[in-house]
Design a protein around this motif. Sequence first.
Motif, PDB file in Angstrom:
ATOM      1  N   MET A 152       0.859  -1.213   0.033  1.00 59.16           N
ATOM      2  CA  MET A 152      -0.110  -0.075   0.010  1.00 59.16           C
ATOM      3  C   MET A 152       0.927   1.129  -0.019  1.00 59.16           C
ATOM      4  O   MET A 152       1.675   1.453   1.108  1.00 59.16           O
ATOM      5  CB  MET A 152      -0.978   0.056   1.279  1.00 59.16           C
ATOM      6  N   LEU A 153       0.628   2.235  -1.154  1.00 52.67           N
ATOM      7  CA  LEU A 153       1.348   3.418  -0.814  1.00 52.67           C
ATOM      8  C   LEU A 153       0.437   4.517  -0.356  1.00 52.67           C
ATOM      9  O   LEU A 153      -0.525   4.877  -0.547  1.00 52.67           O
ATOM     10  CB  LEU A 153       1.343   4.003  -2.431  1.00 52.67           C
ATOM     11  N   ARG A 154       1.004   4.687   1.033  1.00 53.50           N
ATOM     12  CA  ARG A 154       0.278   5.499   2.111  1.00 53.50           C
ATOM     13  C   ARG A 154       1.092   6.676   1.886  1.00 53.50           C
ATOM     14  O   ARG A 154       2.157   6.745   2.147  1.00 53.50           O
ATOM     15  CB  ARG A 154       0.413   4.702   3.413  1.00 53.50           C
ATOM     16  N   TYR A 155       0.556   8.038   1.776  1.00 52.43           N
ATOM     17  CA  TYR A 155       1.039   9.058   1.725  1.00 52.43           C
ATOM     18  C   TYR A 155       0.519  10.454   2.261  1.00 52.43           C
ATOM     19  O   TYR A 155      -0.894  10.506   2.517  1.00 52.43           O
ATOM     20  CB  TYR A 155       1.435   9.391   0.266  1.00 52.43           C
ATOM     21  N   HIS A 156       1.519  11.336   2.800  1.00 54.63           N
ATOM     22  CA  HIS A 156       0.913  12.799   3.013  1.00 54.63           C
ATOM     23  C   HIS A 156       1.212  13.648   2.030  1.00 54.63           C
ATOM     24  O   HIS A 156       1.991  13.336   1.084  1.00 54.63           O
ATOM     25  CB  HIS A 156       2.007  12.896   4.236  1.00 54.63           C
ATOM     26  N   VAL A 157       0.344  14.605   1.877  1.00 55.53           N
ATOM     27  CA  VAL A 157       0.421  15.747   0.847  1.00 55.53           C
ATOM     28  C   VAL A 157       0.816  17.051   1.325  1.00 55.53           C
ATOM     29  O   VAL A 157       0.098  17.342   2.484  1.00 55.53           O
ATOM     30  CB  VAL A 157      -0.801  15.513  -0.045  1.00 55.53           C
ATOM     31  N   GLN A 158       1.373  17.964   0.736  1.00 53.25           N
ATOM     32  CA  GLN A 158       1.442  19.055   0.971  1.00 53.25           C
ATOM     33  C   GLN A 158       0.923  20.096  -0.382  1.00 53.25           C
ATOM     34  O   GLN A 158       1.525  19.598  -1.481  1.00 53.25           O
ATOM     35  CB  GLN A 158       2.708  19.567   1.506  1.00 53.25           C
ATOM     36  N   THR A 159       0.289  20.885  -0.397  1.00 58.52           N
ATOM     37  CA  THR A 159       0.135  21.526  -1.389  1.00 58.52           C
ATOM     38  C   THR A 159       1.278  22.142  -1.783  1.00 58.52           C
ATOM     39  O   THR A 159       2.276  22.550  -1.339  1.00 58.52           O
ATOM     40  CB  THR A 159      -1.385  22.444  -1.273  1.00 58.52           C
ATOM     41  N   GLY A 160       0.985  22.760  -3.304  1.00 61.03           N
ATOM     42  CA  GLY A 160       2.260  23.044  -4.027  1.00 61.03           C
ATOM     43  C   GLY A 160       2.749  24.383  -3.738  1.00 61.03           C
ATOM     44  O   GLY A 160       2.216  25.571  -4.009  1.00 61.03           O
ATOM     45  N   GLY A 161       3.892  24.356  -2.915  1.00 58.57           N
ATOM     46  CA  GLY A 161       4.107  25.705  -2.211  1.00 58.57           C
ATOM     47  C   GLY A 161       4.747  26.762  -3.470  1.00 58.57           C
ATOM     48  O   GLY A 161       4.472  27.895  -3.636  1.00 58.57           O
ATOM     49  N   VAL A 162       5.476  25.992  -4.518  1.00 61.54           N
ATOM     50  CA  VAL A 162       6.003  26.839  -5.616  1.00 61.54           C
ATOM     51  C   VAL A 162       4.746  27.107  -6.576  1.00 61.54           C
ATOM     52  O   VAL A 162       4.957  28.204  -7.356  1.00 61.54           O
ATOM     53  CB  VAL A 162       6.954  25.937  -6.286  1.00 61.54           C
ATOM     54  N   THR A 163       3.465  26.721  -6.412  1.00 55.04           N
ATOM     55  CA  THR A 163       2.362  27.385  -7.182  1.00 55.04           C
ATOM     56  C   THR A 163       2.136  28.632  -6.685  1.00 55.04           C
ATOM     57  O   THR A 163       0.977  29.261  -7.365  1.00 55.04           O
ATOM     58  CB  THR A 163       1.237  26.126  -7.349  1.00 55.04           C
ATOM     59  N   LEU A 164       2.252  28.776  -5.556  1.00 54.52           N
ATOM     60  CA  LEU A 164       1.601  30.266  -5.109  1.00 54.52           C
ATOM     61  C   LEU A 164       2.395  31.526  -5.352  1.00 54.52           C
ATOM     62  O   LEU A 164       3.747  31.278  -5.743  1.00 54.52           O
ATOM     63  CB  LEU A 164       1.947  30.264  -3.466  1.00 54.52           C
ATOM     64  N   THR A 165       1.713  32.497  -5.707  1.00 56.82           N
ATOM     65  CA  THR A 165       2.180  33.552  -6.246  1.00 56.82           C
ATOM     66  C   THR A 165       2.210  34.879  -5.257  1.00 56.82           C
ATOM     67  O   THR A 165       1.671  34.837  -4.486  1.00 56.82           O
ATOM     68  CB  THR A 165       1.454  34.436  -7.375  1.00 56.82           C
ATOM     69  N   ALA A 166       3.355  35.667  -5.374  1.00 60.41           N
ATOM     70  CA  ALA A 166       3.571  36.721  -4.532  1.00 60.41           C
ATOM     71  C   ALA A 166       2.563  37.944  -4.967  1.00 60.41           C
ATOM     72  O   ALA A 166       2.114  38.692  -4.264  1.00 60.41           O
ATOM     73  CB  ALA A 166       5.180  37.534  -4.429  1.00 60.41           C
ATOM     74  N   GLN A 167       2.455  37.849  -6.237  1.00 57.64           N
ATOM     75  CA  GLN A 167       1.272  38.692  -7.015  1.00 57.64           C
ATOM     76  C   GLN A 167      -0.022  38.454  -6.372  1.00 57.64           C
ATOM     77  O   GLN A 167      -0.419  37.165  -6.373  1.00 57.64           O
ATOM     78  CB  GLN A 167       1.349  38.700  -8.244  1.00 57.64           C
ATOM     79  N   GLN A 168      -0.952  39.331  -6.180  1.00 54.30           N
ATOM     80  CA  GLN A 168      -2.335  39.068  -5.501  1.00 54.30           C
ATOM     81  C   GLN A 168      -2.447  37.969  -4.551  1.00 54.30           C
ATOM     82  O   GLN A 168      -3.194  36.850  -5.066  1.00 54.30           O
ATOM     83  CB  GLN A 168      -3.092  39.150  -6.877  1.00 54.30           C
ATOM     84  N   PRO A 169      -1.858  37.915  -3.421  1.00 54.68           N
ATOM     85  CA  PRO A 169      -1.778  36.671  -2.721  1.00 54.68           C
ATOM     86  C   PRO A 169      -3.060  36.000  -2.269  1.00 54.68           C
ATOM     87  O   PRO A 169      -3.031  34.753  -2.377  1.00 54.68           O
ATOM     88  CB  PRO A 169      -0.947  37.136  -1.435  1.00 54.68           C
ATOM     89  N   LEU A 170      -4.233  36.859  -2.099  1.00 51.93           N
ATOM     90  CA  LEU A 170      -5.328  36.206  -1.973  1.00 51.93           C
ATOM     91  C   LEU A 170      -5.803  35.147  -3.065  1.00 51.93           C
ATOM     92  O   LEU A 170      -6.473  34.153  -2.500  1.00 51.93           O
ATOM     93  CB  LEU A 170      -6.517  37.158  -1.771  1.00 51.93           C
ATOM     94  N   ASN A 171      -5.418  35.309  -4.231  1.00 53.44           N
ATOM     95  CA  ASN A 171      -5.528  34.341  -5.312  1.00 53.44           C
ATOM     96  C   ASN A 171      -5.207  32.866  -4.794  1.00 53.44           C
ATOM     97  O   ASN A 171      -5.519  32.053  -5.290  1.00 53.44           O
ATOM     98  CB  ASN A 171      -5.075  34.549  -6.573  1.00 53.44           C
ATOM     99  N   ASN A 172      -4.139  32.596  -3.724  1.00 54.06           N
ATOM    100  CA  ASN A 172      -3.594  31.431  -3.525  1.00 54.06           C
ATOM    101  C   ASN A 172      -4.662  30.822  -2.945  1.00 54.06           C
ATOM    102  O   ASN A 172      -4.333  29.677  -2.897  1.00 54.06           O
ATOM    103  CB  ASN A 172      -2.185  31.822  -2.883  1.00 54.06           C
ATOM    104  N   ILE A 173      -5.564  31.323  -1.959  1.00 57.44           N
ATOM    105  CA  ILE A 173      -6.419  30.575  -1.083  1.00 57.44           C
ATOM    106  C   ILE A 173      -7.111  29.770  -2.449  1.00 57.44           C
ATOM    107  O   ILE A 173      -7.567  28.594  -2.102  1.00 57.44           O
ATOM    108  CB  ILE A 173      -7.485  31.593  -0.893  1.00 57.44           C
ATOM    109  N   VAL A 174      -7.701  30.195  -3.577  1.00 56.58           N
ATOM    110  CA  VAL A 174      -8.071  29.376  -4.469  1.00 56.58           C
ATOM    111  C   VAL A 174      -7.307  28.143  -5.044  1.00 56.58           C
ATOM    112  O   VAL A 174      -7.644  27.256  -5.137  1.00 56.58           O
ATOM    113  CB  VAL A 174      -8.824  30.328  -5.812  1.00 56.58           C
TER     114      VAL A 174
END
Lengths: 133, 559
Positions: free
Chosen positions: B324-346
């Motif tokens: 069984m491949l059991r795993y933890h996930v973290q959402t992609g840090g590198v996908t977040l933008t410094a521009q319009q940071p609230l967009n990162n919530i989406v």
Amino acid sequence: MAEKKIKIIVAKPGLDGHDRGAKLLSRIFAEAGMEVVYTGLRQTPEMIVEAALQEDADVVGLSSLSGVHNYFFPKVVELLKAKKLANVLVVGGGIIPLEDIPELKKAGIAEIFGPGTSTEVIVDFIRSNVKAK
Amino acid sequence: MFDVKELEKIKAGKKKWSEGTLAKTLSKAPEKKAKTTWSGIPVETLYTPAENAGLDYESKLGYPGEYPYTRGVQPNMFRGRFWTMRQYAGFGSAKETNARYRYLLGQGQTGLSVAFHLPTQAGYDSDHPLSMGEVGKVGAAIDHIGDMRILFDQIPLDKVTTSMTVNAAATALLGMYLSVAEEQGAKYDQLGGTIQNDVLKEIICRGQYIYPPKPTMRLTVDLIEFCQKYVPRWNSISISGYHIRESGSTAAQEMAFTIADGIAYAEACAARGIPVDSFAPRLSFFFNAFTDVLEEVAKFRAARRVWAKIMKDRFKAKDPRSMMLRYHVQTGGVTLTAQQPLNNIVRVALQTFATALGGHQSLHTNSYDEALCLPTQGAVTVALRTQQIIAEESGACVTVDPLAGSYYIEYLTDKIEAEIEDYIKKIDAMGGTLTAIEQGYIQKEIQNSAYLFQKSIDSGERAYVGVNKYTMEEPPVTDLLRVDMKVGEEKAKELKEWRAKRDNAAWKKSLDKLREVSKTDTNVMPTVIEAVKAGATVGEVCDVWRDVFGQYRPKEFIS
């Protein structure tokens, strides 16, 4: 006018391991016709300045994503001056809050490039600001 | 899954549609560019059973909780209980971090995840010259068992599960954790949690290495072996693709290189003489989640299937838990933008949705301000609530593997599976994962993908909202979380006192013993535990091995 190639040291100060940007820009600078020396990780300001001296660099590019820029970047400029390398253009990038930039510029870092900056902007900045030696 | 006659009919029907209905539309409004997934896999206009011709339901999908686990490792997945909501946190001193943990537990978080500052991860004490400027910056400053006591003050370690992100120095930190738990009255076999302990990806891309590949792998296996015997509920490694993806890999490369690392660890454990079904159930994984929901879902399903096959066929595992491949996930840090940071919530919400549809075991959601600084408390709360909204309100969790059977998802799952298996074959042919790393093959593959991605952003070929499209002027964000430089000075002072007040003879004896044991084949863990109990610091333990093993100096591969 036969121009000498711009020589740039790309450096990762401190213990930060995020080197995607540093490596990517090393390749982009090389493709833009610059001569690039990438120092690898875990560089002290002394090591970076020594590299700039040994390589007779025109530019030092510093990359930091661990929040140590306010300590490391000015330190590099200071040591460059002490080695009479004040002509070396110092630029930086990484996770750097906008509100930190005025202080960094005052300390002698020519420009800070945050996340999302187009690589062309960085190359153009270096080309037009590199100082005659 | 479809009978041959029906498939022929569908193929003919699709051809007719493509040359007729679709062609008519395209002649009026041609598509400007080729469509791909975020990782660059070419995508057709339409998927039908014709692209799923090889899909045998029983052998390729099967049932959740059963081989090949494509549909999930638990029979009823999130219907029974949600995943563990585990926010990675740590900054400043042990005391400040302890306060953040108690806040998060109070907000309904169900597990802890310790961020250590870089000196701890690199095996240096806070007063080492290389620690200058770094103390408490990206994690908690933990130098010795006294700090570990403060970090978990009033947190019952027999009740919560804890994940610790530390690799080359993992043995020292686990030694401290186990000792503090014991002081609280807990037994080793009551403790649940994970230690990252994945040194190969440090060498590939994350940079927190200390020792050369061989001795550092020996420490990794020592820890796995010790836990297998004495801390049975502990996940003794978290084989990580997260950082591979952050460094620029594609989704398929993330899974391929992580599984290649997994093979290397499994081989090292087997070489130690540990039976596969004794260590494999405690191998856990750690992946990324980007915003292309469908590609991510396919990636998770493909990796589960590939890992199950490898454990069964290559390592001859018999226990289902080994497969069984059991795993933890973290959402992609590198996908977040410094521009319009609230967009990162989406972005984070979509990544969380993808993760839930993919069927994970635990999750960290990034905060929207992380392209700017360490997350502030308000942003962390939104991130945790995002998980809770997806879990409680989105409908992703009411049935198992809800996207199964989508023609596109099954096509993409097969496609990514094939790409993973291709890489594994290539790496095997090179002589295995360690050789592929030594030759810089894996590093160069990742860097090349990062380069191609950057080119597509610079050229505008790929749109990135707020970065190269829909940009706007905005005022700088203030009220960022900052770590005072004073933490470093205070820590240096405290370390001086710590060293002065410990029993010097016992401390020295324990480190001498560690040095001797490290030169033999004996497992170092019991001696590490003695040393940290005697007050040895992370830096002192790691220095012993710097002497015995030497230090790793990577070759840099720029491609």
